[in-house]
Design an enzyme around this catalytic site. Structure first.
Site, PDB file in Angstrom:
ATOM      1  N   VAL A 177       0.823  -1.209   0.000  1.00  0.00           N
ATOM      2  CA  VAL A 177       0.000   0.000   0.000  1.00  0.00           C
ATOM      3  C   VAL A 177       0.859   1.261   0.000  1.00  0.00           C
ATOM      4  O   VAL A 177       0.408   2.335  -0.437  1.00  0.00           O
ATOM      5  CB  VAL A 177      -0.947  -0.027   1.226  1.00  0.00           C
ATOM      6  N   LYS A 178       2.099   1.161   0.473  1.00  0.00           N
ATOM      7  CA  LYS A 178       2.949   2.341   0.617  1.00  0.00           C
ATOM      8  C   LYS A 178       3.398   2.927  -0.722  1.00  0.00           C
ATOM      9  O   LYS A 178       3.898   4.064  -0.758  1.00  0.00           O
ATOM     10  CB  LYS A 178       4.170   2.000   1.474  1.00  0.00           C
ATOM     11  N   ASP A 179       3.230   2.206  -1.812  1.00  0.00           N
ATOM     12  CA  ASP A 179       3.566   2.764  -3.130  1.00  0.00           C
ATOM     13  C   ASP A 179       2.772   4.030  -3.404  1.00  0.00           C
ATOM     14  O   ASP A 179       3.268   4.972  -4.038  1.00  0.00           O
ATOM     15  CB  ASP A 179       3.261   1.751  -4.241  1.00  0.00           C
TER      16      ASP A 179
END
Length: 336
Positions: free
Chosen positions: A48-50
Site C-alpha cells: 500500500v505504501k507505493d
C-alpha cells in the site's frame, strides 16, 4: 470468474493504484456481512505504501524541492522505503533508507536489490535523536539536492488515499460501503480513506484497528495516548498524533492481538489462497469486529497491506513463531 485488464500501462508508475478488491469468504460468512480486502500487494513495489511514495515524490517535484539527479531520504520500517525506491528508480533519483535493524530480512534484501542505500539503526523510542526518523532527517539535511520524505507528517501521504484509495473503494462497490477499518502507522491510509469516503457519504463508519503496544486505541477511546502490551507487527502502531492523523475522522476503535492476527492470516492462506503479512491479519480481524458492530447485511472494507512472502523468515517461519510465543499451524509444524 477472473477479470481481464484491457489496457497497457504507460510506465511502471501507472501501475500504482487501481488495485482490485476481494470478498473474504470466512469473515463474511461469520458476520453476515460482505467484508472486502483491497489487494495492495498488487502495487509494483508490493504494498500500500507505493501510493504514498508516489504522491510524496511528485509533491516534492512540484514544490521544487527535488531536482533531476536528486536523492530521496526516508526513515521507514521497510515498505515505504521499498515504495520510494520503486518510484525513485522510475524517475531517475537515488534513494537512502534508514530502517530499524529488527525488521524482516526480506525487506532489507528487497531495498538492496532496488539499489537503495540502506542505513540500519537500533530500534529506539521516538524521543531518541537516533530514532530512524530523526536520523533520516539529518541525512537529508546534510546532502545537496536531497529531500526528506517525512512520511509521518507529510500530508501528501494521506492525500494519496483521499484521491485514489477512497475513490477506488467507492467505485468498486458502487457506493455501497458502510464501514472501513485499518491499522495506523503513519496514519495516512486511515485518515485519507476516511476523509475521502466521508466526502461521499457522511455516515460511513471509519474505525481504527490498533495492535497491542500502540497508543492510538486509548487516545480515540479515552483521550489519552497510552500504549499497553506489545506487538511484533512491522510498520504499524503509533505513539503520537502524526501530521497525517490530525483531523482524521475516526468513529470507532478496536485493539487486536498478534495471536488473533496470526490466526487470521493462517486461515486466509489455507482457506482463501491469500498469503499476507501480520498487519493484514490485524486489519481483517478489525474488519470482522466492525462488521459485528454494524450488524448483518453491511459492507466493510479493509486493506491487505502486503504479501506474506515479505515475511518468510518471520511470520511464515515456525521457529520464529515459537520464539515469539505465537501459534504454529498444524500444517507448518515440523518445518522449522
Amino acid at each position: 470468474m477472473t477479470s481481464v485488464r484491457s489496457s497497457a500501462a504507460a510506465s511502471a508508475l501507472h501501475l500504482i493504484g487501481n488495485t482490485r478488491m476481494v470478498r473474504l469468504a470466512g469473515p463474511s460468512e461469520r458476520t453476515g456481512c460482505d467484508i472486502y480486502g483491497k489487494c495492495e500487494f498488487e502495487n509494483p513495489g508490493g504494498s500500500v505504501k507505493d501510493r504514498a511514495a508516489l504522491f510524496i515524490v511528485e509533491d516534492a517535484e512540484r514544490r521544487g524541492h527535488l531536482r533531476p539527479g536528486g536523492t530521496v531520504v526516508e526513515g521507514t520500517a521497510g515498505n515505504t522505503g521499498i515504495g520510494i525506491a520503486t518510484v525513485a528508480n522510475a524517475k531517475g533519483y537515488r534513494t537512502i533508507i534508514v530502517m530499524p535493524d529488527n525488521q524482516s530480512g526480506e525487506k532489507m534484501a528487497t531495498l538492496r536489490a532496488l539499489g537503495a542505500e540502506l542505513v540500519l539503526v537500533p530500534p529506539t523510542k521516538y524521543a531518541d535523536p537516533e530514532h530512524f526518523v530523526h536520523r533520516s532527517q539529518r541525512i537529508a539535511e546534510e546532502r545537496d539536492n536531497a529531500v526528506w520524505a517525512q512520511q509521518f507528517d507529510n500530508v501528501a501521504n494521506r492525500q494519496a488515499h483521499v484521491e485514489t484509495t477512497a475513490a477506488e473503494i467507492w467505485a468498486a462497490l458502487d457506493g455501497r460501503v458502510d464501514g472501513f477499518t485499518c491499522a495506523a502507522g503513519t496514519g495516512g491510509t486511515i485518515a485519507g480513506v476516511g476523509i475521502g469516503l466521508k466526502e461521499r457519504r457522511k455516515d460511513v463508519v471509519i474505525a481504527l484497528t490498533d495492535p497491542h503496544g500502540a497508543a492510538l486505541y486509548n487516545y480515540y477511546a479515552h483521550g489519552e495516548l497510552k500504549g499497553e502490551g506489545s506487538s511484533v507487527a512491522e510498520g504499524i502502531g503509533q505513539g503520537r498524533i502524526t501530521g497525517n492523523l490530525e483531523g482524521a475522522p475516526i468513529d470507532a476503535q478496536f485493539r487486536v492481538s498478534d495471536e488473533q492476527a496470526a490466526r487470521a492470516v493462517f486461515e486466509l492462506n489455507r482457506q482463501e489462497g491469500l498469503c499476507l503479512g501480520l498487519s493484514s491479519g490485524i486489519n481483517v480481524v478489525g474488519a470482522e469486529l466492525l462488521a459485528r458492530k454494524l450488524g448483518p447485511g453491511h459492507s466493510v472494507v479493509t486493506v491487505l497491506c502486503d504479501t506474506g512472502f515479505r515475511y518468510l523468515s518471520t511470520l511464515w517461519n515456525p521457529q520464529w513463531l515459537r520464539e515469539k510465543g505465537l501459534p504454529v499451524p498444524d500444517w507448518m509444524d515440523g518445518q522449522g
